[in-house]
Motif scaffolding. Structure first.
Motif, PDB file in Angstrom:
ATOM      1  N   HIS A 215       0.832  -1.202   0.000  1.00 57.94           N
ATOM      2  CA  HIS A 215       0.000   0.000   0.000  1.00 57.94           C
ATOM      3  C   HIS A 215       0.867   1.252   0.000  1.00 57.94           C
ATOM      4  N   THR A 216       1.991   1.206   0.723  1.00 59.44           N
ATOM      5  CA  THR A 216       2.885   2.361   0.752  1.00 59.44           C
ATOM      6  C   THR A 216       3.527   2.595  -0.609  1.00 59.44           C
ATOM      7  N   GLY A 219       0.790   3.808  -3.026  1.00 62.76           N
ATOM      8  CA  GLY A 219      -0.027   4.907  -2.543  1.00 62.76           C
ATOM      9  C   GLY A 219       0.461   6.249  -3.044  1.00 62.76           C
ATOM     10  N   ALA A 220      -0.271   7.308  -2.637  1.00 59.90           N
ATOM     11  CA  ALA A 220       0.081   8.664  -3.067  1.00 59.90           C
ATOM     12  C   ALA A 220       1.240   9.236  -2.268  1.00 59.90           C
ATOM     13  N   SER A 221       1.561   8.625  -1.147  1.00 63.05           N
ATOM     14  CA  SER A 221       2.649   9.139  -0.319  1.00 63.05           C
ATOM     15  C   SER A 221       3.992   8.980  -1.022  1.00 63.05           C
ATOM     16  N   ARG A 222       4.857   9.980  -0.792  1.00 63.63           N
ATOM     17  CA  ARG A 222       6.189   9.933  -1.386  1.00 63.63           C
ATOM     18  C   ARG A 222       7.241   9.465  -0.390  1.00 63.63           C
ATOM     19  N   SER A 223       6.805   8.836   0.707  1.00 58.14           N
ATOM     20  CA  SER A 223       7.763   8.298   1.670  1.00 58.14           C
ATOM     21  C   SER A 223       8.532   7.143   1.044  1.00 58.14           C
ATOM     22  N   ASP A 224       9.758   6.968   1.471  1.00 56.71           N
ATOM     23  CA  ASP A 224      10.632   5.959   0.886  1.00 56.71           C
ATOM     24  C   ASP A 224      10.385   4.609   1.553  1.00 56.71           C
ATOM     25  N   HIS A 297       8.968   0.467  -7.305  1.00 56.59           N
ATOM     26  CA  HIS A 297       9.236   1.713  -6.590  1.00 56.59           C
ATOM     27  C   HIS A 297      10.357   2.508  -7.271  1.00 56.59           C
ATOM     28  N   ARG A 304       8.789   9.914 -11.498  1.00 57.06           N
ATOM     29  CA  ARG A 304       8.541  11.158 -10.779  1.00 57.06           C
ATOM     30  C   ARG A 304       9.664  12.159 -11.005  1.00 57.06           C
TER      31      ARG A 304
END
Length: 369
Positions: A215-216, A219-224, A297, A304
């Motif tokens: 999910h990470t 998902g829309a989050s840009r966390s690594d 990823h 991006r």
């Protein structure tokens, strides 16, 4: 074949027990034995239990406090255990040594089993390993467990539910199992089931952790998520290292030993071996999924970065246009009639605004902004 076991010697003074149970001859719950005297550390001397040979067809199950107590009690029950335990690694004070699986048939009536245990902690998503040692003989079972896998609790729960069928199906071993061995073997067989069950639970918990990372990643989050992915791949590898020795151990129990009276239900062992293989396949699939997620990823990061570069380039081009116009009229040459026009200044601003608008709409249409 008549049993050839000798009465066990009394346990040495170093043998300290945590708990003890009486396992009935027929399938059923184990009855805990309350020791007459317990020390300040909640342990008691095994000698306080008296005769370890079991009564009325029941078996005495003793959980010792540490490896030293297991060695002392096991050696008092069967002298050959000393040589076998010398070759088995166990957790030292620093916890740096890894346990491994081992099966040894001692004569007709004794079996020594050592196997790694595994459990998963949700808070830090860590897979940890421990050790289970089990000595099985006529009317007695001695066990030691390090770590928090809680195998003993699982065994007690399964025994209360009548446990697995250890003798109703075809058995392995060349000789018939004696009545004094059946409740002891039932404890050992249930411990094997508990080990595989704990491994299956770890596999499910790792699967949930992999789903959270998925999910990470998408998902829309840009966390690594890279540290989480590598961390889970490491924990999956740890779980497989703990389960693979058990997969190698089960065939030894399936093959049995010539002349041994220790006999397990072949159907149960076959199911356990199949379960271990299934767990390993699932862990391997989860490891592959994490590798795919890492590739995805990295691809998303590259996309991006390209999008960011296009946005930066588009805004840089928009800013360059008014900069060029302002630079031209800022050169202050003598023959620049626009500098003397009444509408020169607003016309220059209008040209800048129009040029920036045209560029913005062009880049927006191209998907750069």
């Amino acid at each position: 074949m008549a049993p050839s076991s000798t009465p066990p010697a009394p346990p040495g003074p170093a043998a300290r027990a945590v708990r003890a149970w009486r396992v009935p001859a027929v399938p059923g719950a184990a009855e805990e034995i309350t020791p007459p005297v317990a020390g300040a550390d909640a342990t008691f001397d095994v000698a306080a239990l008296g005769d370890l040979s079991g009564t009325d067809g029941a078996a005495l199950w003793v959980r010792v406090a540490d490896v030293t107590s297991f060695r002392a009690l096991a050696e008092s029950l069967h002298p050959e255990v000393r040589r076998l335990l010398a070759g088995l690694r166990h957790d030292d004070a620093a916890g740096m040594r890894r346990a491994f699986a081992h099966v040894a048939y001692l004569g007709e009536d004794w079996l020594l089993v050592a196997a790694p245990t595994v459990w998963f902690t949700e808070d830090d998503r860590q897979v940890s390993t421990g050790e289970l040692k089990c000595l099985t003989g006529p009317g007695v079972v001695v066990t030691f467990e390090s770590g928090d896998a809680q195998v003993h609790e699982h065994v007690l729960s399964r025994l209360a539910q009548a446990g697995p069928p250890t003798h109703d199906g075809p058995v392995v071993g060349a000789a018939a199992t004696g009545p004094s061995l059946r409740p002891a073997i039932r404890v050992t067989g249930t411990a094997l089931v508990a080990l595989v069950s704990r491994g299956s639970q770890v596999e499910l918990e790792l699967g949930d952790a992999v789903a959270d990372v998925e999910h990470t990643v998408f998902g829309a989050s840009r966390s690594d998520p890279t540290p989480a992915i590598y961390g889970l791949k490491r924990e999956i590898s740890e779980a497989r290292r703990a389960l693979m020795p058990l997969a190698a151990e089960l065939p030894e129990l399936l093959d049995g030993a010539e002349g041994s009276r220790i006999a397990f239900d072949r159907r149960v062992l076959d199911r356990l071996a199949a379960s271990v293989e299934r767990i390993d396949r699932h862990l391997d699939a989860q490891d592959d999924l994490l590798s795919d997620m890492l590739s995805v990823h990295l691809s998303r990061v590259s996309v991006r970065q390209n999008e960011d570069m296009r946005k930066i380039s588009a805004w840089a081009a928009i800013i360059v246009f008014p900069t060029v116009v302002a630079g031209i009229y800022g050169m202050n040459f003598t023959h620049m009639p626009e500098l003397h026009w009444v509408l020169g200044y607003p016309l220059a601003l209008a040209v800048m605004a129009a040029g920036c608008t045209v560029l913005f709409r062009a880049f927006r249409r191209a998907g750069w902004l």
